[in-house]
Design a protein around this motif. Structure first.
Motif: not given
Length: 256
Positions: A92-105, A36-41, A61-68
Motif C-alpha cells: 500500500p502506497l499513500f501519496g499526493p495526486p498523480g503519484i502513480a503516473d509520475r512514477l510510471a512515466n 510504515v515507511w514515511v517518505d522515501a528520500g 506514505w509520501i508527503s510530496h513528490l520532490h526527489a528528496d
C-alpha cells in the motif's frame, strides 16, 4: 521494535541531497509488528533494510513528490518486483495526486507502461484523508509547499506523532499537531525569504508551530545546508519551552 509503543526511526534527514553520512528525508514508524515507511528520500532504502525488508512493510506514505522525499520509490520498485523480495500483495502506497503516473512515466522504457501497480497499491491523498494500518491511525492534511504536499498525524496506543512533511507555517499543520506527543517538524530555512511566499519553516517557525499546537516534544528535521543541527535546535528552543531534539540519522525515538 515489537512492543506496542509508537516508535520513530530516522533513516535520513538531509536536504536537498544526501550527504556522505545522512540520506534525505525518510522515517520508519512502527508499533507492534506494523511498520510504515514515511517518505522515501534519496538514499533511505538502504538504511530501511536494517530494520525491515520491502516485503515486510505494511505501507508507504509520501508527503510530496520532490526527489528528496520520494526518489527511492524508484529503486524500491525494482527491489519489490525483480530482486529477492517476495510480495504477497502490492505494498500500500499513500501519496499526493498523480503519484502513480509520475512514477510510471519515469520507470517506463518502452511504449508499454511499467507495471507499477504490481509493486504498489496506490491511494491518492486528499486533505483530511484517513487510513488504518494495523494499530496505526493516519490522518493527512494538505499543507503549504507550493505543490501538492501533506503532513500526517500517526496515532497508536493513545500516543501521537505529527510529521510536517515540507511546508511553510500554516493553520492546517498547527491544527493537525494540536496536543500531539511529538512534532517532527522541518526546519530547512536559515531565514525567511526576502521575496515570495515561504515554503519551509525556519527553526523559529518550528518552535512557534510546536508551541501554538501544544506539542509535548519537538524534533527538528530536514535542516538545510546553511544551518547546523545545533543551531536549528538552539533557535527552535528559543520559541518552544518543551524538549527539542534533532532527527539525526539512525536515531530512534520511542513515544509513550
Amino acid at each position: 521494535m515489537s512492543d506496542e509503543l509508537l516508535h520513530l526511526t530516522v533513516l535520513g534527514s538531509a536536504t536537498p541531497y544526501p550527504s556522505a553520512h545522512n540520506p534525505c528525508s525518510g522515517y520508519l514508524v512502527s508499533s507492534g509488528k506494523t511498520r510504515v515507511w514515511v517518505d522515501a528520500g534519496s538514499g533511505t532504502l538502504g538504511p530501511l533494510q536494517r530494520h525491515v525488508r520491502l516485503d515486510e512493510l505494511d505501507a508507504i506514505w509520501i508527503s510530496h513528490l520532490h526527489a528528496d522525499h520520494s526518489a527511492d520509490l524508484l529503486t524500491a520498485y525494482y527491489g519489490a518486483l525483480y530482486a529477492d523480495n517476495h510480495l504477497v500483495a502490492p505494498i500500500p502506497l499513500f501519496g499526493p495526486p498523480g503519484i502513480a503516473d509520475r512514477l510510471a512515466n519515469f520507470l517506463s522504457n518502452t511504449p508499454a507502461r511499467s507495471p507499477l501497480e504490481s509493486a504498489f497499491a496506490v491511494t491518492e491523498l486528499h486533505d483530511g484523508h484517513q487510513a488504518a494500518i494495523g494499530p496505526l491511525r493516519l490522518t493527512s492534511r494538505a499543507v503549504s509547499h507550493g505543490i501538492p504536499a501533506f503532513a500526517v498525524r500517526i496515532e497508536a496506543a493513545g500516543k501521537s506523532l505529527v510529521y510536517s512533511g515540507d511546508t511553510a507555517p500554516c493553520p492546517s499543520l498547527t491544527e493537525l499537531a494540536e496536543g500531539c506527543d511529538v512534532l517532527l517538524c522541518e526546519a530547512e530555512s536559515a531565514q525567511a525569504p526576502v521575496e515570495g511566499d515561504p515554503v519551509h519553516h525556519t527553526p523559529e517557525d518550528a518552535g512557534d508551530t510546536a508551541s501554538t499546537a501544544g506539542a509535548g516534544r519537538l524534533i527538528v528535521t530536514h535542516v538545510g545546508p546553511f544551518l547546523t543541527p545545533q543551531q536549528a535546535v538552539a533557535r527552535a528552543s528559543a520559541r518552544f519551552d518543551g524538549p527539542v531534539e534533532y532527527a539525526a540519522p539512525d536515531a530512534t525515538f520511542s513515544i509513550g
